[in-house]
Structures are given as structure tokens and as C-alpha cells.
Design an enzyme around this catalytic site. Structure first.
Site, mmCIF file in Angstrom:
data_model
loop_
_atom_site.group_PDB
_atom_site.id
_atom_site.type_symbol
_atom_site.label_atom_id
_atom_site.label_comp_id
_atom_site.label_asym_id
_atom_site.label_seq_id
_atom_site.Cartn_x
_atom_site.Cartn_y
_atom_site.Cartn_z
ATOM 1 N N GLY B 53 -7.044 11.556 22.676
ATOM 2 C CA GLY B 53 -7.641 11.592 23.999
ATOM 3 C C GLY B 53 -6.578 11.844 25.051
ATOM 4 O O GLY B 53 -5.427 11.433 24.889
ATOM 5 N N SER B 54 -6.945 12.519 26.139
ATOM 6 C CA SER B 54 -6.026 12.669 27.261
ATOM 7 C C SER B 54 -6.022 11.379 28.083
ATOM 8 O O SER B 54 -6.782 10.447 27.812
ATOM 9 C CB SER B 54 -6.448 13.863 28.121
ATOM 10 O OG SER B 54 -6.281 15.059 27.379
ATOM 11 N N GLY B 55 -5.125 11.333 29.072
ATOM 12 C CA GLY B 55 -5.001 10.127 29.893
ATOM 13 C C GLY B 55 -3.835 9.255 29.480
ATOM 14 O O GLY B 55 -3.596 8.213 30.086
ATOM 15 N N HIS B 56 -3.097 9.688 28.435
ATOM 16 C CA HIS B 56 -1.936 8.923 27.960
ATOM 17 C C HIS B 56 -0.635 9.674 28.231
ATOM 18 O O HIS B 56 0.385 9.378 27.613
ATOM 19 C CB HIS B 56 -2.058 8.661 26.457
ATOM 20 C CG HIS B 56 -3.333 8.030 26.039
ATOM 21 N ND1 HIS B 56 -3.742 6.822 26.539
ATOM 22 C CD2 HIS B 56 -4.315 8.435 25.185
ATOM 23 C CE1 HIS B 56 -4.922 6.506 25.999
ATOM 24 N NE2 HIS B 56 -5.287 7.475 25.173
ATOM 25 N N LYS B 104 -3.150 8.581 15.652
ATOM 26 C CA LYS B 104 -3.299 7.195 16.109
ATOM 27 C C LYS B 104 -4.589 6.635 15.521
ATOM 28 O O LYS B 104 -5.609 7.312 15.456
ATOM 29 C CB LYS B 104 -3.351 7.134 17.640
ATOM 30 C CG LYS B 104 -2.093 7.705 18.304
ATOM 31 C CD LYS B 104 -1.952 7.323 19.776
ATOM 32 C CE LYS B 104 -3.069 7.797 20.680
ATOM 33 N NZ LYS B 104 -3.261 9.274 20.683
ATOM 34 N N ASP B 109 -10.425 9.713 16.115
ATOM 35 C CA ASP B 109 -9.258 10.525 15.767
ATOM 36 C C ASP B 109 -9.100 10.634 14.259
ATOM 37 O O ASP B 109 -8.840 11.722 13.725
ATOM 38 C CB ASP B 109 -7.982 9.892 16.357
ATOM 39 C CG ASP B 109 -7.959 9.927 17.878
ATOM 40 O OD1 ASP B 109 -7.258 10.770 18.434
ATOM 41 O OD2 ASP B 109 -8.667 9.113 18.505
ATOM 42 N N HIS B 219 -6.982 2.235 26.069
ATOM 43 C CA HIS B 219 -8.175 2.746 26.745
ATOM 44 C C HIS B 219 -8.850 1.641 27.531
ATOM 45 O O HIS B 219 -10.027 1.742 27.876
ATOM 46 C CB HIS B 219 -9.158 3.323 25.733
ATOM 47 C CG HIS B 219 -8.526 4.190 24.713
ATOM 48 N ND1 HIS B 219 -8.122 3.707 23.489
ATOM 49 C CD2 HIS B 219 -8.182 5.494 24.752
ATOM 50 C CE1 HIS B 219 -7.568 4.705 22.806
ATOM 51 N NE2 HIS B 219 -7.575 5.787 23.554
#
Lengths: 333, 333
Positions: B53-56, B104, B109, B219
Site C-alpha cells: 500500500g502507498s502512504g508509507h 510485508k 499483500d 495503517h
């Protein structure tokens, strides 16, 4: 105020212990709150000293190392270092070729660096030159500042003059290069939120949920105006256009474009902003020769960003590309 | 929610344009939301693919480049990339020596990388191995996860396995090294604030002004417990002790100590935390061989930090020290 700290009055001291522990090629003089290269002084090399209030990390201590600063003086949060600190730094990095002071244009910093230069020269005969950074086009005069504030261009002066000093260039040349960067760079910033100084315990200013402050200073000083929160495309235009008009940058210029985070803004937003900035520059016929995206001169946990443009020639690009090994900027051999 | 964005649904796409514009040695496949090395595939070199996921950010796209990843797949914010993206990445970086997936441990994922490995193998015969990162000691099972969550160790797996691949080691060896890092690293994190997913428009959870969440997920998944805000010394202990007890790390061990910011926490606080962490480790007779301090695996603008410890031997240290040239980690030749 929620922070990862112990005593609010000891934040700077405590963080310096962390820098010392994490970076074995740096040394910390704790009484003087001074971070310097372990191999300082370097005989025959011009010494570079900067410093200022803390709370802008990685500026300045994160830029100490080969290819950039020789020493950084840490003031209390948003407070100039005192002359004694700067004198200690100047003496410490003097390798016989003189020392350049890189000073952001805030009244306290200017006064204390001037006094320190005089004291150090009088005490040891060290030759000190000084370059003032005053790149913020947002406002003329401000809280803490006569004239323009020094912001993002400081990072670029430290890198480029650091590379020149590392090459063994003499003090007058290193100073001239630093001055060229200071002359040819302009910045403007914007805040979405305030930050809280630890000892104050509350936000420096209030911004409503749908407001942003255009032209913010890096200590939360008032900017040009408060505006309703806008999309990134419009924000980029509000930042880039005044910067372009000020130098002025012209069609055909090559620039280093630097999108900087204020501390609390995530990297994904900075890249999004960088795209907007690059698009505007292309539209003006300006070539982006180099770029930098990240949080390099911050205001504690403030959310927001600034845009810095530096007009570059081949020599500045070459010095920008030169190896550097510091905690925050690191590349090359 | 105050963010430097345009359309909340387009944040990932828009940021990828910025990454492409800022980093001339990277390429972006926009339809597949894929960032890869401009020189991929490298014949005879094991390809490294990660994603999530993006945002990391900077994880994972900020770690693409020589000495680290060959490609990163960007999912939507906090959402796994889909198998098609991972298949495209796998094919793109296959230089004939096979491809390692670094995954991860989140249910989406794991499922999507498994499916992609099967599809890519079936379509082109590429040999794919996979290493799962599940280093978060805070909780067993969680929102989005069966078993333990993958957090900070991911950065270390990508760096160390990346160095091994760059040396030309075969797939089984690169995989074994990645697995060793995954086995010997542990993490735990803490949040002072929530973050807001752009399309949600509001904070993922609420934390009162005097509360913190111990054992937070990246998250915003629930952690171990909510506690009153504590001084950094106590917070460091709450994070380090469970990490030490879990492996367990033992007197005489050498470690890489990584203090990571969650996105909204300024660097000055991370260095302060690093000092506390280093002090606890010394008290346990553990040697800090290497360190990393900064925001490398984030949760948008969440304030807080995580501590990761990796037990290292001389070979892992050598691979950690090897040159790397990516947007977010960059050193050496």
C-alpha cells in the site's frame, strides 16, 4: 502538545546526545552545543560554520560532514546560538585557511555571528568571512527579521560552498560561490498547521481547519495572507510565481528546484507538489537541471512546504553533484 | 483533513509523476503504478521486487535503485497492489537470474504476491522466490493481518538483500540472506496521533490529547494498549524491552538499531529517542554496530515512532555498508 521528549527545556541537549550516538564520524561539544566533523580542523581547508535556532532539523547539524559543513552551532528551539558557541566552532574548524560563516538573516543570528567573527579574529587571528542568506520572497521585515528571512537556500549554500571548500579553494573563492548561491536563489513557504515550541507547550499560532497561511516563516512568523485551503495545483502556483517574478527567473534559465517539507508533511505529498512545481517551470520555459525533494529545513512538526529555486550554471551543478557525506545529504565517494 | 493534494482519489498517481520528474535514473510505468530502475533488467542479476500500500513513503519506491530494489509496486493508500502490477514488475526486472519478492505480512499483500509469482512463472518461466517480513512484536493477528505485521525490518531486508543481489549472488543465496534478516529483526511502534487516509477525509482513529497508542500498526491498526502520554525515556523502554525479549536478543549481540519516524514526527525527536534506545541497549550489554535514524517507513502524517533491532554479523554489516543509490538511502560509489 504531544512530543517524544523528556524535559521540554532539555530537548536540544537530549537530541545532541542522539546525534553523537548515531553518527560516529561526528563529534559533539555538549557545553557549547556544537556538532563538528571528527577530523576537524582540516589543515589548509576553509572551514564552514553555520548554525541557528534548533527545530529546523536536519538543518544544520545534519549537514556536517565531508563536502558540506565543518561545524554547526545549535541554539535553543527557534533561538539564535550565542556568540561563545560560534567562537568555539570557528576556532575548532580553523585549519589555517580561514572560516566562512553561513548565516540566515534573522536579527539575533546576524548580531551573534558578527560578534563571534570579531571575537574569534581578535583572539586567534583567524580570517572569517560571512554570507547572509535572505531568500524568502514572502515578506519584507518580519518578527525576528529586518529585511528578508533566510530559508531554503541555506541548504543549497551549505552544499555548494561545502563542495568548493572540500576542493581546497581559498576563502575568497568559497565566499564568492556561497554569495552567488545566496544571490541567485529564492524561496516561499506555506503552512497547513502550526507547530508547538516544547517550552511553550501550545501551538505558536492558530489556523482553522479550512485555512492555510501563505508565506509562512520557519518559526511560524506571519506570512502574506491567510487563505482558504486550496488544491495542490493552486498552492504550487501561489508559491512558484512570486519566486519566479522576484529574481526574476527567465525563459531559458536552468534551475535547481527544491520542494521542502516543513516537518509534519509526508513525502508522498511533497512528490505530488514537486510534480506541480516542475510543470509550472516547464510552462515558463525553465529547465530543471537538478532537484531535491524532502524535509531538509523544517519547523518542528509544522505541516506545509516551501519551494526554493536556484539559478544554476555548469559550475554550480558540478559542485552540487560533488560527493557529500553527512547524516542528511549523502552521496558519492 | 489538511493535505497538499488535488483529487483525494488520485494522490498515488499524482505522486508517481513527481517521483518520475525528480529522479531521472528511475522510470515509472503509470498504468501499472510501478517504479523501476532505468537500467532494468540487469542481465544475470537477481531482480528485487517489493511493494505494498502507498502512504508509507519513502517505502517502497524511495528504495529503488542500484544496491536496493529493482522495482516497487504502489498500491492505493494502505491497500495492497494487485497481482497484475506485481506480474508486470517481476517480468520487467527479470534479468535471467530470477526475482525475489519482498512481502510485508498483510493478508492482501501475501495473497497478491503469491498469485503474481505463480502467474509470472507460468507466463515466462521466471523463477520467483519470496521472503515474508513479519517483525512487529506488538500483536499476533490484527486488522488486515494473520500472524505478525511486517514493519521496519522491511527496509533492512531491502537494503541488505539488495546489496547481495548487486554483488551477483544467485537467487537462493539472496533469498537466504533476506530470510536471515527477516528472522533476526524485530520491531515495535507507537503513535501520538492518527493519520487520515485522503479518500476517507478524517482520522483513522481518535487519540485524546494526553493519550498514546502502544504497538500501533502502520495503517493505524490497534496496538497493545492505550496509555497516558509518557516521557521519551519511558516510551523507549516500552518499545525496546518487548523487542529485546522476543527474539530474544542477548548480552554480547551486535545489532543494527533503527529509530523510525511515522511521518509527522520531527527529526529532533527521533534523535532524542535514538539516544534513549542506545542507552537501554548498552545497559543490556548489546553493541550497536550500525544505526539508522529517520522516517523511512511511515503512516502518512501520523506522529510517533518505531524501534527496529536487527541482530547482525560481519557479513550483514558488510552488506549494509555496501553502496546504495536510491532516492531515500544513498551512499557510496
Amino acid at each position: 502538545m504531544k512530543k517524544l521528549i523528556n524535559d521540554p527545556a532539555q530537548v536540544v541537549q537530549d537530541a545532541l546526545f542522539g546525534i553523537e550516538a548515531a553518527h560516529t564520524d561526528l563529534r559533539v561539544d555538549h557545553p557549547n552545543k556544537l556538532v563538528y566533523r571528527a577530523d576537524a580542523p582540516r589543515p589548509g581547508k576553509v572551514g564552514l560554520v553555520s548554525g541557528g535556532g534548533s527545530g529546523h532539523e536536519p538543518l544544520h547539524a545534519g549537514f556536517v560532514g565531508p563536502g558540506m559543513l565543518d561545524a554547526a552551532c545549535a541554539g535553543e528551539i527557534f533561538t539564535s546560538p550565542v556568540p561563545d558557541q560560534i567562537v568555539a566552532a570557528t576556532k575548532h574548524v580553523d585549519g589555517g585557511a580561514g572560516v566562512l560563516h553561513i548565516v540566515k538573516n534573522y536579527t539575533g543570528d546576524v548580531m551573534n555571528f558578527e560578534m563571534a567573527a570579531e571575537l574569534a579574529s581578535a583572539e586567534t587571528g583567524v580570517q572569517v568571512s560571512s554570507v547572509l542568506v535572505a531568500d524568502d520572497v514572502a515578506v519584507q521585515d518580519s518578527l525576528y527579521t529586518a529585511g528578508r528571512r533566510g530559508v531554503g537556500v541555506t541548504v543549497l549554500v551549505e552544499k555548494i560552498a561545502g563542495a568548493a571548500a572540500e576542493e581546497g579553494r581559498p576563502l575568497d573563492e568559497v565566499t564568492a560561490i556561497a554569495q552567488q548561491v545566496s544571490n541567485d536563489g529564492r524561496s516561499m513557504g506555506l503552512a497547513l498547521t502550526s507547530c508547538s515550541v516544547p517550552t511553550a507547550g501550545k501551538p505558536t499560532f492558530d489556523l482553522a481547519e479550512q485555512e492555510m497561511e501563505l508565506g509562512i516563516g520557519i518559526h511560524g512568523e506571519p506570512g502574506r495572507e491567510r487563505l482558504p485551503l486550496a488544491p495542490a495545483t493552486e498552492i504550487a502556483s501561489m508559491l512558484v510565481e512570486p519566486v519566479l517574478a522576484d529574481l526574476p527567473f527567465q525563459r531559458g534559465d536552468a534551475v535547481l528546484a527544491f520542494v521542502n517539507g516543513m516537518g509534519g508533511t509526508p513525502l508522498i505529498e511533497l512528490y505530488l507538489m514537486y510534480h506541480e512545481v516542475a510543470r509550472i517551470l516547464t510552462g515558463h520555459g525553465i529547465t530543471v537541471a537538478r532537484s531535491l525533494v524532502g524535509s531538509y529545513i523544517t519547523s518542528l512538526e509544522m505541516a506545509g512546504c516551501s519551494v526554493t529555486l536556484l539559478r544554476v550554471d555548469e559550475e554550480l551543478i558540478r559542485l552540487w553533484d560533488a560527493p557529500v557525506r553527512t547524516p542528511a545529504l549523502r552521496w558519492g565517494a
